[in-house]
Design a protein around this motif. Structure first.
Motif, PDB file in Angstrom:
ATOM      1  N   ILE A  16       0.826  -1.223   0.000  1.00  0.00           N
ATOM      2  CA  ILE A  16       0.000   0.000   0.000  1.00  0.00           C
ATOM      3  C   ILE A  16       0.856   1.267   0.000  1.00  0.00           C
ATOM      4  O   ILE A  16       0.318   2.373  -0.059  1.00  0.00           O
ATOM      5  N   LEU A 250      -3.362   0.533  13.617  1.00  0.00           N
ATOM      6  CA  LEU A 250      -2.133   0.937  12.938  1.00  0.00           C
ATOM      7  C   LEU A 250      -2.354   2.057  11.915  1.00  0.00           C
ATOM      8  O   LEU A 250      -1.434   2.785  11.590  1.00  0.00           O
ATOM      9  N   GLY A 251      -3.568   2.178  11.430  1.00  0.00           N
ATOM     10  CA  GLY A 251      -3.852   3.219  10.425  1.00  0.00           C
ATOM     11  C   GLY A 251      -3.693   4.628  10.956  1.00  0.00           C
ATOM     12  O   GLY A 251      -3.658   5.591  10.194  1.00  0.00           O
ATOM     13  N   HIS A 269       2.795   0.978  10.492  1.00  0.00           N
ATOM     14  CA  HIS A 269       2.327  -0.277   9.899  1.00  0.00           C
ATOM     15  C   HIS A 269       3.227  -0.747   8.744  1.00  0.00           C
ATOM     16  O   HIS A 269       4.090  -0.014   8.269  1.00  0.00           O
ATOM     17  N   GLY A 270       2.971  -1.984   8.316  1.00  0.00           N
ATOM     18  CA  GLY A 270       3.732  -2.569   7.226  1.00  0.00           C
ATOM     19  C   GLY A 270       3.071  -2.324   5.880  1.00  0.00           C
ATOM     20  O   GLY A 270       2.197  -1.445   5.751  1.00  0.00           O
ATOM     21  N   SER A 271       3.453  -3.138   4.911  1.00  0.00           N
ATOM     22  CA  SER A 271       3.024  -2.894   3.527  1.00  0.00           C
ATOM     23  C   SER A 271       1.619  -3.420   3.238  1.00  0.00           C
ATOM     24  O   SER A 271       1.090  -3.228   2.148  1.00  0.00           O
ATOM     25  N   ALA A 272       1.008  -4.086   4.214  1.00  0.00           N
ATOM     26  CA  ALA A 272      -0.385  -4.563   4.132  1.00  0.00           C
ATOM     27  C   ALA A 272      -0.724  -5.168   2.775  1.00  0.00           C
ATOM     28  O   ALA A 272      -1.628  -4.695   2.082  1.00  0.00           O
ATOM     29  N   PRO A 273      -0.015  -6.223   2.392  1.00  0.00           N
ATOM     30  CA  PRO A 273      -0.258  -6.801   1.059  1.00  0.00           C
ATOM     31  C   PRO A 273      -1.707  -7.257   0.856  1.00  0.00           C
ATOM     32  O   PRO A 273      -2.186  -7.308  -0.280  1.00  0.00           O
ATOM     33  N   ASP A 274      -2.405  -7.553   1.969  1.00  0.00           N
ATOM     34  CA  ASP A 274      -3.795  -8.038   1.830  1.00  0.00           C
ATOM     35  C   ASP A 274      -4.728  -6.993   1.220  1.00  0.00           C
ATOM     36  O   ASP A 274      -5.759  -7.349   0.642  1.00  0.00           O
ATOM     37  N   ILE A 275      -4.395  -5.697   1.349  1.00  0.00           N
ATOM     38  CA  ILE A 275      -5.297  -4.678   0.778  1.00  0.00           C
ATOM     39  C   ILE A 275      -4.598  -3.826  -0.288  1.00  0.00           C
ATOM     40  O   ILE A 275      -5.176  -2.851  -0.774  1.00  0.00           O
ATOM     41  N   ALA A 281      -6.485   1.854   1.559  1.00  0.00           N
ATOM     42  CA  ALA A 281      -5.587   1.989   2.717  1.00  0.00           C
ATOM     43  C   ALA A 281      -5.777   3.358   3.357  1.00  0.00           C
ATOM     44  O   ALA A 281      -5.972   4.358   2.668  1.00  0.00           O
ATOM     45  N   ASN A 282      -5.688   3.365   4.673  1.00  0.00           N
ATOM     46  CA  ASN A 282      -5.793   4.609   5.429  1.00  0.00           C
ATOM     47  C   ASN A 282      -4.456   5.377   5.322  1.00  0.00           C
ATOM     48  O   ASN A 282      -3.422   4.852   5.734  1.00  0.00           O
ATOM     49  N   ASP A 323     -11.028   0.742   7.477  1.00  0.00           N
ATOM     50  CA  ASP A 323     -10.458   0.401   8.792  1.00  0.00           C
ATOM     51  C   ASP A 323     -11.001   1.319   9.880  1.00  0.00           C
ATOM     52  O   ASP A 323     -10.957   0.976  11.065  1.00  0.00           O
TER      53      ASP A 323
HETATM   54  P1  ATP Z   1       4.317  -6.430   6.520  1.00  0.00           P
HETATM   55  O1  ATP Z   1       4.716  -7.830   6.200  1.00  0.00           O
HETATM   56  O2  ATP Z   1       4.784  -5.441   5.500  1.00  0.00           O
HETATM   57  O3  ATP Z   1       4.617  -6.012   7.942  1.00  0.00           O
HETATM   58  P2  ATP Z   1       1.652  -7.127   7.395  1.00  0.00           P
HETATM   59  O4  ATP Z   1       0.371  -7.303   6.635  1.00  0.00           O
HETATM   60  O5  ATP Z   1       2.257  -8.277   8.085  1.00  0.00           O
HETATM   61  O6  ATP Z   1       2.715  -6.406   6.410  1.00  0.00           O
HETATM   62  P3  ATP Z   1       0.772  -4.694   8.408  1.00  0.00           P
HETATM   63  O7  ATP Z   1       0.990  -4.129   7.076  1.00  0.00           O
HETATM   64  O8  ATP Z   1       1.301  -3.912   9.539  1.00  0.00           O
HETATM   65  O9  ATP Z   1       1.422  -6.085   8.545  1.00  0.00           O
HETATM   66  O10 ATP Z   1      -0.791  -4.918   8.536  1.00  0.00           O
HETATM   67  C1  ATP Z   1      -1.442  -5.575   9.599  1.00  0.00           C
HETATM   68  C2  ATP Z   1      -2.939  -5.484   9.335  1.00  0.00           C
HETATM   69  O11 ATP Z   1      -3.362  -4.119   9.426  1.00  0.00           O
HETATM   70  C3  ATP Z   1      -3.344  -5.962   7.939  1.00  0.00           C
HETATM   71  O12 ATP Z   1      -4.558  -6.651   8.008  1.00  0.00           O
HETATM   72  C4  ATP Z   1      -3.524  -4.699   7.145  1.00  0.00           C
HETATM   73  O13 ATP Z   1      -4.476  -4.797   6.121  1.00  0.00           O
HETATM   74  C5  ATP Z   1      -3.954  -3.674   8.203  1.00  0.00           C
HETATM   75  N1  ATP Z   1      -3.397  -2.344   7.860  1.00  0.00           N
HETATM   76  C6  ATP Z   1      -2.114  -1.961   7.984  1.00  0.00           C
HETATM   77  N2  ATP Z   1      -1.956  -0.704   7.576  1.00  0.00           N
HETATM   78  C7  ATP Z   1      -3.163  -0.272   7.179  1.00  0.00           C
HETATM   79  C8  ATP Z   1      -3.643   0.968   6.639  1.00  0.00           C
HETATM   80  N3  ATP Z   1      -2.837   2.015   6.429  1.00  0.00           N
HETATM   81  N4  ATP Z   1      -4.942   1.070   6.323  1.00  0.00           N
HETATM   82  C9  ATP Z   1      -5.781   0.039   6.539  1.00  0.00           C
HETATM   83  N5  ATP Z   1      -5.399  -1.155   7.037  1.00  0.00           N
HETATM   84  C10 ATP Z   1      -4.097  -1.314   7.366  1.00  0.00           C
END
Ligand code: ATP
Length: 342
Positions: A16, A250-251, A269-275, A281-282, A323
């Motif tokens: 994201i 985390l948003g 937060h991380g790269s949130a590959p799921d969204i 993304a927020n 979120d």
């Molecule tokens: P990474 O491996 O890069 O750390 P991750 O998915 O393990 O990624 P996060 O990216 O920190 O860890 O996300 C944790 C959860 O929070 C996920 O379900 C993600 O979709 C949600 N999330 C994180 N950042 C955001 C955001 N900016 N807006 C909405 N949802 C978020």
């Protein structure tokens, strides 16, 4: 208002990252135009995007750019397994000796938080402690693993001093030193001892110390009692994510990594590959990190206005992302914030 130009190294990142960075830059562009901030961007690559274009996870050009500009705004990066780095974030922090990790946690009305009235800052030591993992070793048969935890007087002193200076600068009243000196008597014992020595130089700021497990409980029971928390690398990592959870996730959690000469601002937060790629993304964590960056650049009133605009958009649930319980998108949420800056 300024006549001088400040160039910032901008890393759009992975997952994201590009989406929240584009939204953040649209807000910063607006502030740049209306408040004459003199900001210019130097776009650089790191992470998966860098591998794709340069074959290198952390290109020398990126390091040189941060070195030159002294200030970086960074989206989340993915560190692939076997890429030569345990963590790109840790590599950047250690290369520039960004010893203070500063994470504010502020209650936003309208967020999904269970609490109100939280306004605390965690100052986490970023360069030593358990995460240095010196001598890390796992026996080939998996029967034993070890790694050293190191604290130095210099490392303890500069992080505690940073926390007290921050408290003094921001007119905060109390610093809580979080430790485990009752069990980890040497490493966190040194941290606590040095913290009390430094605290004596700041008589106007109250200093209390608290064992980390009690801190975790107190944060959940009565988070509004905390003002500034200073702690070691490992405890700070855990405590600051706990604090992010207390204020709605985390948003809404920004972070600054500050060294003597350089500073890097990022979302926690991380790269949130799921969204990733969905435009939902927020962008607030990176926007709040930008507010920290503006403060670092002495644009204090602009930073305060940006925080107020974010708080107002969240409170009004104006185009907020899923979120936060809304049905807005990353770019429309940014637009709602821009409209509040006018
Ligand atoms: P990474 O491996 O890069 O750390 P991750 O998915 O393990 O990624 P996060 O990216 O920190 O860890 O996300 C944790 C959860 O929070 C996920 O379900 C993600 O979709 C949600 N999330 C994180 N950042 C955001 C955001 N900016 N807006 C909405 N949802 C978020």
């Amino acid at each position: 208002m300024t006549d001088t130009q400040q160039t910032i190294t901008v890393i759009r990142g992975d997952g994201i990252g590009p989406e929240i960075m584009d939204a953040t830059l649209s807000v910063l562009d607006h502030l740049n135009n209306t408040r004459s901030l003199g900001l210019a961007y130097d776009f650089q690559l790191a992470g998966l995007a860098a591998i794709d274009e340069t074959g290198d996870l952390l290109p020398e050009a990126t390091i040189e750019s941060i070195d030159r500009n002294k200030v970086a705004l960074k989206s989340p990066l993915t560190t692939p397994v076997g890429g030569g780095f345990k963590s790109l974030n840790v590599a950047l922090r250690s290369h520039f000796d960004l010893y203070a990790n500063v994470r504010p946690a502020i209650s936003f009305k309208g967020s999904l938080s269970r609490y109100e009235g939280i306004d605390l800052i965690t100052v986490r030591e970023n360069t030593e402690g358990a995460y240095l993992a010196e001598g890390a070793y796992t026996a080939p048969d998996g029967s034993r693993a070890e790694s050293k935890m190191i604290a130095t007087r210099k490392g303890c002193e500069r992080i505690v001093r940073y926390a007290f200076d921050l408290a003094r600068r921001c007119g905060r009243k109390e610093v809580t030193v979080v430790h485990k000196a009752n069990i980890l008597k040497d490493v966190t014992g040194l941290f606590l001892k040095v913290a009390h020595e430094v605290a004596a130089e700041y008589p106007e700021i109250e200093c209390q110390d608290m064992i980390v497990d009690n801190t975790a409980m107190q944060l959940v029971m009565r988070p509004e009692q905390f003002d500034v928390i200073v702690t070691t690398n490992l405890f700070g990592d855990i405590i600051s994510d706990l604090c992010a959870g207390l204020v709605g996730g985390l948003g809404l959690a920004p972070g600054a990594n500050i060294g003597q000469h350089h500073a890097m601002f990022e979302a926690v937060h991380g790269s949130a590959p799921d969204i990733a790629g969905q435009g939902i993304a927020n962008p607030c964590a990176l926007l709040l990190a930008s507010a920290q960056m503006l403060e670092h650049l002495d644009h204090h009133s602009v930073a305060a206005d940006l925080r107020a605009a974010i708080a107002s958009a969240v409170a009004a649930a104006d185009r907020t992302t899923p979120d936060l319980g809304g049905s807005g998108r990353t770019d429309t949420f940014a637009q709602a914030i821009i409209e509040r800056l006018d």
